[in-house]
Design a protein around this motif. Sequence first.
Motif, PDB file in Angstrom:
ATOM      1  N   GLU A   1       0.866  -1.174   0.000  1.00  0.00           N
ATOM      2  CA  GLU A   1       0.000   0.000   0.000  1.00  0.00           C
ATOM      3  C   GLU A   1       0.904   1.224   0.000  1.00  0.00           C
ATOM      4  OE1 GLU A   1      -4.137  -1.125   2.295  1.00  0.00           O
ATOM      5  OE2 GLU A   1      -2.575  -0.117   3.432  1.00  0.00           O
ATOM      6  N   TYR A   2       0.482   2.247  -0.747  1.00  0.00           N
ATOM      7  CA  TYR A   2       1.286   3.453  -0.871  1.00  0.00           C
ATOM      8  C   TYR A   2       0.385   4.664  -0.830  1.00  0.00           C
ATOM      9  CZ  TYR A   2       4.327  -0.171  -2.626  1.00  0.00           C
ATOM     10  OH  TYR A   2       5.041  -1.327  -2.744  1.00  0.00           O
ATOM     11  N   PHE A   3       0.922   5.771  -0.305  1.00  0.00           N
ATOM     12  CA  PHE A   3       0.192   7.016  -0.353  1.00  0.00           C
ATOM     13  C   PHE A   3       0.275   7.566  -1.775  1.00  0.00           C
ATOM     14  CE2 PHE A   3       1.377   6.870   4.167  1.00  0.00           C
ATOM     15  CZ  PHE A   3       0.121   7.009   4.731  1.00  0.00           C
ATOM     16  N   ILE A   4      -0.849   8.051  -2.287  1.00  0.00           N
ATOM     17  CA  ILE A   4      -0.887   8.607  -3.634  1.00  0.00           C
ATOM     18  C   ILE A   4       0.128   9.729  -3.770  1.00  0.00           C
ATOM     19  CG2 ILE A   4      -2.316   9.930  -5.265  1.00  0.00           C
ATOM     20  CD1 ILE A   4      -4.691   8.188  -4.347  1.00  0.00           C
ATOM     21  N   ALA A   5       0.240  10.570  -2.757  1.00  0.00           N
ATOM     22  CA  ALA A   5       1.185  11.693  -2.810  1.00  0.00           C
ATOM     23  C   ALA A   5       2.621  11.217  -2.983  1.00  0.00           C
ATOM     24  CB  ALA A   5       1.064  12.535  -1.544  1.00  0.00           C
ATOM     25  N   ASP A   6       2.941  10.027  -2.457  1.00  0.00           N
ATOM     26  CA  ASP A   6       4.300   9.488  -2.604  1.00  0.00           C
ATOM     27  C   ASP A   6       4.530   8.890  -3.991  1.00  0.00           C
ATOM     28  OD1 ASP A   6       4.876  10.223  -0.017  1.00  0.00           O
ATOM     29  OD2 ASP A   6       4.559   8.215   0.828  1.00  0.00           O
ATOM     30  N   LEU A   7       3.467   8.394  -4.623  1.00  0.00           N
ATOM     31  CA  LEU A   7       3.604   7.787  -5.952  1.00  0.00           C
ATOM     32  C   LEU A   7       3.748   8.834  -7.055  1.00  0.00           C
ATOM     33  CD1 LEU A   7       0.938   4.961  -5.658  1.00  0.00           C
ATOM     34  CD2 LEU A   7       3.398   4.626  -6.000  1.00  0.00           C
ATOM     35  N   ILE A   8       3.016   9.939  -6.921  1.00  0.00           N
ATOM     36  CA  ILE A   8       3.058  10.966  -7.968  1.00  0.00           C
ATOM     37  C   ILE A   8       4.460  11.551  -8.043  1.00  0.00           C
ATOM     38  CG2 ILE A   8       2.173  13.245  -8.642  1.00  0.00           C
ATOM     39  CD1 ILE A   8      -0.559  12.306  -7.593  1.00  0.00           C
ATOM     40  N   GLY A   9       4.986  11.554  -9.246  1.00  0.00           N
ATOM     41  CA  GLY A   9       6.340  12.054  -9.467  1.00  0.00           C
ATOM     42  C   GLY A   9       7.378  10.950  -9.580  1.00  0.00           C
ATOM     43  N   CYS A  10       7.010   9.714  -9.215  1.00  0.00           N
ATOM     44  CA  CYS A  10       7.960   8.604  -9.348  1.00  0.00           C
ATOM     45  C   CYS A  10       8.238   8.344 -10.827  1.00  0.00           C
ATOM     46  CB  CYS A  10       7.400   7.331  -8.705  1.00  0.00           C
ATOM     47  SG  CYS A  10       7.498   7.292  -6.911  1.00  0.00           S
ATOM     48  N   GLU A  11       9.497   8.039 -11.111  1.00  0.00           N
ATOM     49  CA  GLU A  11       9.876   7.691 -12.480  1.00  0.00           C
ATOM     50  C   GLU A  11       9.514   6.236 -12.728  1.00  0.00           C
ATOM     51  OE1 GLU A  11      14.005   8.726 -12.809  1.00  0.00           O
ATOM     52  OE2 GLU A  11      13.529  10.844 -13.022  1.00  0.00           O
ATOM     53  N   VAL A  12       9.056   5.960 -13.949  1.00  0.00           N
ATOM     54  CA  VAL A  12       8.579   4.628 -14.304  1.00  0.00           C
ATOM     55  C   VAL A  12       9.512   4.020 -15.340  1.00  0.00           C
ATOM     56  CG1 VAL A  12       6.641   3.314 -15.261  1.00  0.00           C
ATOM     57  CG2 VAL A  12       6.203   5.318 -13.831  1.00  0.00           C
ATOM     58  N   TYR A  13       9.844   2.741 -15.110  1.00  0.00           N
ATOM     59  CA  TYR A  13      10.696   1.986 -16.018  1.00  0.00           C
ATOM     60  C   TYR A  13       9.981   0.694 -16.377  1.00  0.00           C
ATOM     61  CZ  TYR A  13      14.272   5.202 -14.435  1.00  0.00           C
ATOM     62  OH  TYR A  13      14.984   6.347 -14.146  1.00  0.00           O
ATOM     63  N   VAL A  14      10.161   0.243 -17.635  1.00  0.00           N
ATOM     64  CA  VAL A  14       9.569  -1.016 -18.064  1.00  0.00           C
ATOM     65  C   VAL A  14      10.558  -2.112 -17.713  1.00  0.00           C
ATOM     66  CG1 VAL A  14       8.722  -2.390 -20.003  1.00  0.00           C
ATOM     67  CG2 VAL A  14       8.250   0.066 -19.898  1.00  0.00           C
ATOM     68  N   ASP A  15      10.119  -3.043 -16.874  1.00  0.00           N
ATOM     69  CA  ASP A  15      10.904  -4.158 -16.353  1.00  0.00           C
ATOM     70  C   ASP A  15      11.934  -3.674 -15.338  1.00  0.00           C
ATOM     71  OD1 ASP A  15       9.459  -6.050 -17.873  1.00  0.00           O
ATOM     72  OD2 ASP A  15      10.684  -5.561 -19.609  1.00  0.00           O
ATOM     73  N   THR A  16      12.327  -4.567 -14.449  1.00  0.00           N
ATOM     74  CA  THR A  16      13.153  -4.185 -13.307  1.00  0.00           C
ATOM     75  C   THR A  16      14.615  -3.911 -13.650  1.00  0.00           C
ATOM     76  OG1 THR A  16      13.461  -6.521 -12.806  1.00  0.00           O
ATOM     77  CG2 THR A  16      11.740  -5.359 -11.585  1.00  0.00           C
ATOM     78  N   ASP A  17      15.100  -4.399 -14.782  1.00  0.00           N
ATOM     79  CA  ASP A  17      16.518  -4.192 -15.100  1.00  0.00           C
ATOM     80  C   ASP A  17      16.731  -3.076 -16.134  1.00  0.00           C
ATOM     81  OD1 ASP A  17      15.406  -5.528 -17.202  1.00  0.00           O
ATOM     82  OD2 ASP A  17      16.890  -7.136 -17.296  1.00  0.00           O
ATOM     83  N   SER A  18      15.696  -2.348 -16.458  1.00  0.00           N
ATOM     84  CA  SER A  18      15.794  -1.291 -17.461  1.00  0.00           C
ATOM     85  C   SER A  18      16.351   0.000 -16.856  1.00  0.00           C
ATOM     86  CB  SER A  18      14.416  -1.015 -18.064  1.00  0.00           C
ATOM     87  OG  SER A  18      14.484   0.096 -18.933  1.00  0.00           O
ATOM     88  N   ASP A  19      17.215   0.670 -17.639  1.00  0.00           N
ATOM     89  CA  ASP A  19      17.724   1.980 -17.234  1.00  0.00           C
ATOM     90  C   ASP A  19      17.094   3.081 -18.067  1.00  0.00           C
ATOM     91  OD1 ASP A  19      19.343   1.048 -15.212  1.00  0.00           O
ATOM     92  OD2 ASP A  19      21.056   0.726 -16.534  1.00  0.00           O
TER      93      ASP A  19
END
Length: 172
Positions: free
Chosen positions: A97-115
Amino acid sequence: MEDLYQVGSITQTHGIRGEVKVFPLTDDISRFKNMKNLLLDGGKDGYISLEVENARPQKNLVILKFKGIDNINDIEKYKGQGLYVTKENRVELKDDEYFIADLIGCEVYVDTDSDKKFGTISDVMETGANDVYEITLENGKTVLVPAIKECILNVDIEGGRVDIHLLEGLMD
């Protein structure tokens, strides 16, 4: 000032003894029963620390009574103002579970080993069945990704990173 998180806003007074009706900005209004201290946005007076004396649900609202505020005239001027908690006073979350305020602004990567950065979480929609992350891509377009185990591989709030798996058809 430290990070503040809005948990509700005063909609109106309730009775003459200083109680207020609060519109909650949380998915579980019973959390107000465990809140001890709130910060009231006092406008030009700054934030006012309030101790919660009593909290009870009423339909989709919460009736709050603050210690030391015993008269309608002491609280009426704050109708429409927000109520906040500090980061330390937020409720404890369960695993995954995560607070929405903490999720907004997170950078998203496809798959765990992607840079290679895929985009940034710009909004979280609560749909009932599961949340949906709105991801703004580098080109400005948006993609909606359901917050389900098949799509969300890893969330690192401290690192500001979310690893996802794109299901077929999401980018069509």
